[in-house]
Motif scaffolding. Structure first.
Motif, PDB file in Angstrom:
ATOM      1  N   LEU A  10       0.865  -1.182   0.000  1.00 59.24           N
ATOM      2  CA  LEU A  10       0.000   0.000   0.000  1.00 59.24           C
ATOM      3  C   LEU A  10       0.902   1.232   0.000  1.00 59.24           C
ATOM      4  CD1 LEU A  10      -2.840   1.289   0.196  1.00 59.24           C
ATOM      5  CD2 LEU A  10      -2.511   1.330   2.648  1.00 59.24           C
ATOM      6  N   THR A  11       0.887   1.942  -1.100  1.00 60.41           N
ATOM      7  CA  THR A  11       1.716   3.150  -1.228  1.00 60.41           C
ATOM      8  C   THR A  11       0.746   4.336  -1.259  1.00 60.41           C
ATOM      9  OG1 THR A  11       1.750   2.648  -3.599  1.00 60.41           O
ATOM     10  CG2 THR A  11       3.727   2.091  -2.342  1.00 60.41           C
ATOM     11  N   PRO A  12       0.630   5.050  -0.112  1.00 60.95           N
ATOM     12  CA  PRO A  12      -0.457   6.039   0.013  1.00 60.95           C
ATOM     13  C   PRO A  12      -0.436   7.166  -1.032  1.00 60.95           C
ATOM     14  CG  PRO A  12       0.451   5.497   2.166  1.00 60.95           C
ATOM     15  CD  PRO A  12       1.349   4.854   1.157  1.00 60.95           C
ATOM     16  N   GLN A  13       0.736   7.417  -1.647  1.00 63.00           N
ATOM     17  CA  GLN A  13       0.745   8.458  -2.687  1.00 63.00           C
ATOM     18  C   GLN A  13      -0.056   8.025  -3.926  1.00 63.00           C
ATOM     19  OE1 GLN A  13       4.810   9.696  -3.482  1.00 63.00           O
ATOM     20  NE2 GLN A  13       5.171  10.235  -1.330  1.00 63.00           N
ATOM     21  N   ILE A  58      -3.066   6.541  -3.696  1.00 63.48           N
ATOM     22  CA  ILE A  58      -4.385   6.202  -3.167  1.00 63.48           C
ATOM     23  C   ILE A  58      -5.509   6.405  -4.199  1.00 63.48           C
ATOM     24  CG2 ILE A  58      -4.716   8.461  -2.006  1.00 63.48           C
ATOM     25  CD1 ILE A  58      -5.994   4.967  -0.889  1.00 63.48           C
ATOM     26  N   TYR A  59      -5.349   7.396  -5.060  1.00 70.10           N
ATOM     27  CA  TYR A  59      -6.422   7.619  -6.045  1.00 70.10           C
ATOM     28  C   TYR A  59      -6.415   6.561  -7.149  1.00 70.10           C
ATOM     29  CZ  TYR A  59      -7.454  11.925  -3.607  1.00 70.10           C
ATOM     30  OH  TYR A  59      -7.803  12.832  -2.645  1.00 70.10           O
ATOM     31  N   LYS A  60      -5.260   5.882  -7.324  1.00 70.41           N
ATOM     32  CA  LYS A  60      -5.229   4.745  -8.255  1.00 70.41           C
ATOM     33  C   LYS A  60      -5.869   3.521  -7.586  1.00 70.41           C
ATOM     34  CE  LYS A  60      -1.532   2.093  -9.180  1.00 70.41           C
ATOM     35  NZ  LYS A  60      -0.133   1.855  -9.518  1.00 70.41           N
TER      36      LYS A  60
END
Ligand code: KIV
Length: 272
Positions: free
Chosen positions: A148-151, A153-155
């Motif tokens: 999980l790479t929060p940058q 998140i929209y993907k």
């Protein structure tokens, strides 16, 4: 009682790799300011992450995307001033490295020069390979971040567990190996199945530091404000709260207010 096997005077990227080979787990927590960093360093936490979670925790944004490079440098330089022993890793924020390797290097150099941080962390695998390579070629240590790479998140569209499906898990393993081959000194694995994290940790020489990735990895990281119970509305399964600071602080503030209103504070001893 301390469970550390060896006293390390100063933690370096090499120390972390040594810790993995000595089967010593790595402790990592976040800090964004001098006072918190001083306490973490004094407590012997191995790695202090100046995470872009500052965007949520410090600035109240919904995601990590809005925080800027200048803001990260401000947080990181406050942290670095507090440190005697810990390794300070600084997140490269969204937009500072994804589009172009030259820009990525410029961003990493600014972090190292202007904050005095010891390493940078970037989110992603093969898609950021050229940026990672260029930063490493300049002699700047890089920590990877997969799962999980929060940058992104929209993907993803959700903060749920990543790589539960075979195809994503396969890609994650490839990305982890790639980051090791490029020369990263460690990788954060966020919110992935424990079995997959264990496999990755066993197959690499560099340490895997987990957050919501189970116990069979080489170290753990949490957001300090979460583990202290200051952010009481955030309750993921992986989070262990060591204090309930939200309640403790609220009670202290209420007590102070009462003392001021009643005239109890300051007392004779608390004045000149
Ligand atoms: O920004 C951050 O705090 C992080 C941790 C959650 C690993 O990247």
């Amino acid at each position: 009682m301390s469970t550390a096997k060896k006293e390390y005077k100063r933690i370096t990227t090499k120390t972390l790799v040594d810790m993995k080979s000595n089967n010593e787990k790595i402790s990592m927590l976040t800090a964004y300011d001098y006072t918190m960093a001083k306490i973490l360093d004094n407590a012997g936490i191995d790695v202090i992450l100046v995470g872009d979670s500052a965007s949520n925790v410090m600035a109240g944004h919904e995601t990590t995307l809005p925080i800027t490079l200048n803001e990260m440098i401000y947080h990181a330089s406050s942290v670095v001033r507090a440190i005697d022993r810990s390794l300070v890793v600084v997140d490269l924020p969204f937009g500072a490295y994804q589009s172009d390797p030259k820009k990525a290097l410029r961003s990493a150099i600014r972090i190292m020069k202007e904050s005095g941080g010891h390493a940078v962390k970037l989110e992603g695998g093969k898609e950021i390979k050229d940026s990672v390579k260029r930063i490493l070629n300049a002699g700047i240590p890089v920590m990877g971040h997969l799962g999980l790479t929060p940058q992104s998140i929209y993907k993803f569209g959700t903060y749920t567990v990543r790589a539960k499906e075979e195809e994503e898990a396969k890609q994650l393993k490839k990305d982890a190996l790639l980051l090791e081959r490029l020369g990263c000194f460690a990788i954060v694995l966020e919110k992935v199945p424990a079995k997959l994290a264990e496999e990755v940790a066993k197959s690499l020489q560099i340490p895997i530091i987990g957050i919501g990735a189970g116990s069979s990895v080489d170290g753990q990281v949490l957001v300090t404000h979460d583990m202290l119970g200051m952010t009481h509305e955030f309750n993921p399964r992986f989070l262990r709260r060591y204090l309930n600071m939200f309640t403790e602080m609220t009670n202290a503030f209420k007590q102070y207010k009462n003392d001021v209103k009643s005239g109890d504070f300051p007392s004779e001893k608390e004045q000149y």
